[in-house]
Write an enzyme that holds these catalytic residues in place. Structure first.
Site, PDB file in Angstrom:
ATOM      1  N   GLU A  35      -5.108   3.615   4.011  1.00 53.57           N
ATOM      2  CA  GLU A  35      -6.207   3.944   4.934  1.00 53.57           C
ATOM      3  C   GLU A  35      -7.224   4.876   5.017  1.00 53.57           C
ATOM      4  O   GLU A  35      -7.700   4.283   6.329  1.00 53.57           O
ATOM      5  CB  GLU A  35      -5.062   5.698   5.716  1.00 53.57           C
ATOM      6  CG  GLU A  35      -3.489   4.711   5.501  1.00 53.57           C
ATOM      7  CD  GLU A  35      -3.389   4.249   6.982  1.00 53.57           C
ATOM      8  OE1 GLU A  35      -3.752   4.030   8.530  1.00 53.57           O
ATOM      9  OE2 GLU A  35      -2.278   3.552   7.409  1.00 53.57           O
TER      10      GLU A  35
ATOM     11  N   ASP B 164       0.688  -1.082   0.096  1.00 57.17           N
ATOM     12  CA  ASP B 164       0.126  -0.285  -0.074  1.00 57.17           C
ATOM     13  C   ASP B 164       0.974   1.558   0.153  1.00 57.17           C
ATOM     14  O   ASP B 164       1.962   1.524   0.363  1.00 57.17           O
ATOM     15  CB  ASP B 164      -0.931   0.096   1.258  1.00 57.17           C
ATOM     16  CG  ASP B 164      -0.157  -0.713   2.348  1.00 57.17           C
ATOM     17  OD1 ASP B 164       0.747  -0.642   2.553  1.00 57.17           O
ATOM     18  OD2 ASP B 164      -1.555  -0.977   3.005  1.00 57.17           O
TER      19      ASP B 164
HETATM   20 ZN   LIG Z   1      -2.135   2.248   9.209  1.00 56.76          ZN
HETATM   21 ZN   LIG Z   2      -0.762   0.155   7.730  1.00 55.88          ZN
END
Ligand SMILES: [Zn+2]
Ligand SMILES: [Zn+2]
Length: 435
Positions: free
Chosen positions: A162, A92
């Site tokens: 997130e 990510d």
């Molecule tokens: Zn996080």
């Molecule tokens: Zn994370």
């Protein structure tokens, strides 16, 4: 800059504690430079433009076929190396609205301007910079060892973890239909409680369902000196916050893990004016959909009935909005997890592979495994805590900085080396070994 030097040997059958995957100092320097660049240049969720471009260039430079702007800023990189299994490795990309306070020479000083004109510091406080660096390091190892395996590797750089929306966006954009469908999905997340050099794993449910809820509590505003002529939403909100605590403590089975936290409450602007509404933001965590639904139902019941008790008119009942940032449980396929844990032990030594407990944190990586038909998936913890700090904390009981803390500072050298070692070993084990 302090660097780790580890002893590596080049072939399998290695003794405990030594790795079969060699990371030369030149190779490590490339990854260190990448890590520092990413750490110094964090970007917020859905705005990972430069980060995505860097991921695309790193992977296309290795011969991967790269698709950019996939599901937003997402990057999909495919390397085909003959017939064999397809594995997906995900990192990510997003950072957080946090002002870094580590005092490190490479600390982020990035300051952006929000849409409403406020300055906002940005920091990789969740270690996604480590995740990307390890993914690129793994890609580089797999490319140089491509004579040792056949199959297809898909590396994805995912936006907006997130916010809990990035995985969904990439799946909806056709991740599993426009590219080869993976036989296995892999990911890691840095751990703020496991020392660098170790990994942690959980077979089965590993990370929780996460819901974000907005509650708007309506009242009738007026002068603070004449409370009898208003319906005060601040007092009502205080009662609601307190009553909501009884959902976990009094309504759910004590054997069911659950969390309800009110993370934000805002109402009013002036000492002597009672406002006409209060806004609250909650996070809910659970491990089953039954508990999730029970909590949501209880929140609706409690808010509505406390509003009735406070004499709020029927047309001003509280509004409960469940945001579509919902993240489902991350479930680690037990067979796959145990298989990889054995590989990890062989690579970095049994003492460095820890069986961990599930946590109430969330990860939208879980979505990649929950498609139909399901894809066996695992996400494991990569220890990132500075080893000296960890030792000190064990002795004096001082808490370690958590993920999302402005003080979170991975001991990145050994963390990256360990991450690349175990992820490469996992991939090589799952790809057809032609040795
Ligand atoms: Zn996080
Ligand atoms: Zn994370």
């Amino acid at each position: 800059m302090w660097r780790i030097s580890l002893i590596y040997i080049a072939l399998c059958g290695c003794p405990i504690g030594l790795s079969a995957i060699e990371l030369s100092s030149r190779e490590y320097e490339h990854l260190e430079a990448l890590y520092l660049h990413l750490h110094e240049n964090p970007e917020l969720s859905l705005n990972e433009k430069h980060t995505a471009a860097r991921m695309a260039s790193e992977l296309s430079g290795l011969g991967f076929e790269v698709t950019e702007k996939f599901g937003g800023t997402g990057v999909v990189a495919v390397l085909s190396n003959g017939a064999g299994p397809t594995i997906l490795i995900r990192a990510d990309m997003d950072a957080l609205p946090v002002r870094e306070q580590t005092g490190l020479p490479y600390a982020s000083s990035v300051l952006i301007t929000t849409s409403d004109g406020r300055p906002q510091p940005v920091m990789h406080a969740c270690g996604h910079d480590v995740h990307m660096t390890v993914m690129v390091g793994t890609a580089r190892q797999l490319v140089v060892s491509r004579h040792r395996w056949t199959g297809t590797i898909i590396m994805i750089a995912q936006p907006a973890e997130e916010l809990g929306v990035g995985a969904n966006a990439m799946i909806k954009a056709g991740l599993f239909t426009k590219f080869p469908r993976p036989d296995f999905n892999l990911a890691l997340h840095v751990s703020a409680s496991i020392p660098a050099g170790k990994v942690g794993y959980i077979a089965g449910p590993a990370l929780a369902n996460v819901d974000s809820l907005d509650i708007t509590v309506h009242g009738i505003g007026g002068h603070g000196a004449y409370p009898h002529s208003v319906r005060d939403p601040i007092v009502l909100s205080a009662q609601i916050v307190t009553a909501l605590q009884t959902i976990v403590s009094r309504e759910l089975s004590p054997l069911e893990p659950a969390v309800l936290s009110v993370g934000s409450i805002h109402g009013g602007h002036k000492h002597n004016v009672i406002p006409d509404k209060v806004n609250m933001q909650l996070t809910l965590r659970s491990y089953t959909s039954a508990v999730r639904l029970q909590m949501i139902g209880a929140i609706k019941r409690i808010t509505k009935n406390l509003a009735i008790a406070a004499g709020i008119p029927a047309d001003r009942m509280p509004e409960v909005l469940i945001k579509d940032e919902y993240t489902p449980v991350a479930y680690n396929d037990p067979d796959l997890m145990h298989r990889l844990a054995a590989i990890f032990r062989g690579e970095i030594g049994a003492a460095n592979v820890i069986e961990s407990s599930p946590v109430m944190g969330g990860e939208d990586f879980g979505r990649y495994g929950q498609v139909k038909p399901k894809i066996p998936s695992v996400i494991y913890w990569l220890g990132a805590v500075d080893r000296a700090l960890y030792k000190k904390s064990q002795t004096n009981g001082e808490p370690l900085p958590s993920l999302h803390s402005p003080l979170f500072a991975p001991e990145y050298g050994i963390t990256i080396r360990t991450g690349v070692t175990v992820m490469t070993a996992a991939a090589l084990n799952l790809l057809r070994d032609i040795d």
